[in-house]
Design a protein around this motif. Structure first.
Motif: not given
Length: 506
Positions: A475, A478-479, A481, A485-486, A489, A505
């Motif tokens: 997670t 993912h944030l 990246n 942008t998350p 999402s 996530h």
């Protein structure tokens, strides 16, 4: 008579006549000057700068709130030191916008004929206070007023869950705006970070040329945005060089008079700076009661109002100071003003590099702006902000006299509120699918992740705060990246054993 308006007598036209600053870097801790002494010195320098004798005639004295030392009635103690008895003597609450508000209100007082000389001043000695505490040194200052209540700040106005998750301090709340606004503008996190680095580098360049600045060095964009041992991540996306630096010793003061008084005191005409007017508005102090985090309605309303004072175009200002506690503030402001990314956003150097004497940075910005206008700039904008994008105040200064008398009613709160959309209900219980409204990740001093905090929208459009544990690497990845942008999402909310919501996530 002046050329402002044939109906405005010279004793009702406010002008800034003097500015004074002091930066104190004592060789020995115990030699550091206390805030009251810094205030007194800054005021004396402002009088000297004006070329007239004015301190004895101060009828309005505003002292910006200070946090490095506590006094009982500092405004009265300062008046006593100066040997004056101003009719209006005020020591205000916490807020980075307050110096601009006090300047505006002082000008309005002069325009109403309530006084002929007004002073606005602020000071902090946090560097000396911190060093003394660490070294066990007793400072020979006015005794600390332990019985005076500490002013209310961040946590006092926020929901218990925000406090529990650590998102109740400026450094952990501003990221919500940083992330949401850049997503709204269609930027990848990498592009947003690059804009912040470039912007902050520009602030540092101005600080490097300001003799009163604490850090006099230009930093390259990648120095600012790249985490290192000396430039640790504090709360995503902010490194230490992207946040305000309050560990300074500084005092600043601005003297205003009526045009008639300035001339009678022999202040040279080329020292006079006119106050054209300004505007103010604010958000609810509890940031979770706001409709969204990609823009600020009060900021927009305030900046549009000051643009109207100069013909409706932000490009009319040839000198600006956009408050710079964190990059999202001037990034949002310059877009509202319709200014390009390469605009010069400061005359002072910013709260990271010039230094952040807590609530009184904008006193120093006003000093820098006055010098800039005296040196040839025509129209100056001072935009200050307090809280968590909460309180906003802007002021227009000029070498030229305004065409209209100074307005007395300058709140644009109704205009700000008109744009406010429905505020989502805040919930602490939820489960199932939810989408990211914004987020931050909080880091320890060792550079390790403590936990993430995600602001979520549930399927029925309620708002929740959820934790992302440090061990949930998927997670967090993912944030973090940088290429996508998350925001928007989707993931799952679950309830942890301590009753706090957590988000995963995918």
């Amino acid at each position: 008579m002046s050329n402002t308006s044939s109906s405005t007598p010279d004793d009702r036209i406010p002008v800034i006549v003097g500015v004074g600053e002091i930066t104190d870097r004592p060789k020995e801790i115990a030699e550091g000057l206390e805030p009251l002494t810094l205030l007194e010195e800054a005021l004396k320098r402002a009088e000297q700068d004006s070329g007239g004798k004015l301190l004895a005639d101060i009828g309005s004295l505003d002292v910006v709130n200070f946090l490095s030392w506590r006094y009982r009635d500092p405004e009265k103690q300062l008046a006593q030191r100066l040997g004056i008895q101003p009719k209006h003597a005020y020591y205000g609450p916490v807020g980075g916008e307050s110096p601009i508000r006090y300047l505006h209100e002082a000008a309005q007082r002069i325009a109403r004929g309530e006084c002929s000389v007004a002073a606005v001043c602020g000071a902090e000695a946090q560097s000396s206070a911190t060093k003394a505490e660490r070294a066990g040194v007793t400072l020979p200052w006015t005794p600390f007023a332990h019985d005076v209540e500490e002013p209310k700040r961040g946590a006092a106005f926020q929901k218990p869950m925000a406090v529990k998750l650590g998102v109740f301090r400026p450094v952990t709340v501003y990221p919500f705006y940083e992330v949401a606004s850049s997503a709204r503008w269609g930027q990848t996190p990498r592009e947003a970070m690059a804009e912040s680095g470039q912007l902050w580098s520009t602030y540092s360049g101005v600080a490097s040329q300001n003799p009163n600045a604490w850090l006099k060095r230009r930093f390259a964009p990648n120095e600012i945005t790249t985490p290192t041992a000396d430039n640790r991540l504090i709360a995503w996306p902010y490194t230490k060089l992207m946040v305000a630096n309050p560990t300074v010793n500084m005092g600043g003061a601005v003297l205003l008079t009526s045009l008639a008084k300035a001339r009678a005191a022999g202040v040279p005409e080329d020292r006079l700076i006119h106050v054209w007017g300004g505007a103010s508005a604010e958000e609810p102090r509890d940031y979770l009661l706001r409709d969204q985090f990609f823009e600020s309605h009060p900021q927009n309303a305030v900046l549009k109002a000051v643009m109207d004072l100069v013909g409706g175009d932000g490009r009319a200002f040839d000198a600006i100071e956009l408050y710079s506690c964190f990059p999202c503030v001037p990034k949002m402001a310059r877009r509202t003003l319709g200014l390009s990314a390469d605009v010069q956003p400061t005359v002072t150097g910013g709260l990271t590099f010039f230094g952040a004497p807590l609530n009184t940075y904008m006193t120093h910005a006003a000093c820098a702006m006055v010098r800039k206008l005296r040196n040839g700039a025509q129209l100056g904008l001072l935009y200050g902000q307090g809280g968590f994008v909460t309180k906003h105040h802007a002021l227009v200064l000029s070498r030229r006299a305004p065409r209209e008398p100074l307005a007395q009613d300058t709140s644009v709160q109704a205009e700000a509120d008109r744009h406010r959309r429905e505020v989502p209900e805040f919930v602490t219980e939820a489960n199932g699918k939810s989408s990211v409204e914004s987020f931050t990740i909080i880091y320890g001093r060792n550079g390790e992740v403590e936990h993430g905090v995600v602001m979520l929208r549930t399927p029925d459009n309620a708002r929740a705060l959820a934790r992302v544990p440090a061990q949930d690497r998927a997670t967090l990845a993912h944030l973090l990246n940088m290429d996508r942008t998350p925001v928007g999402s989707s993931g799952n909310i679950v309830s942890a054993e301590d009753g706090v919501l957590e988000w995963r996530h995918p």
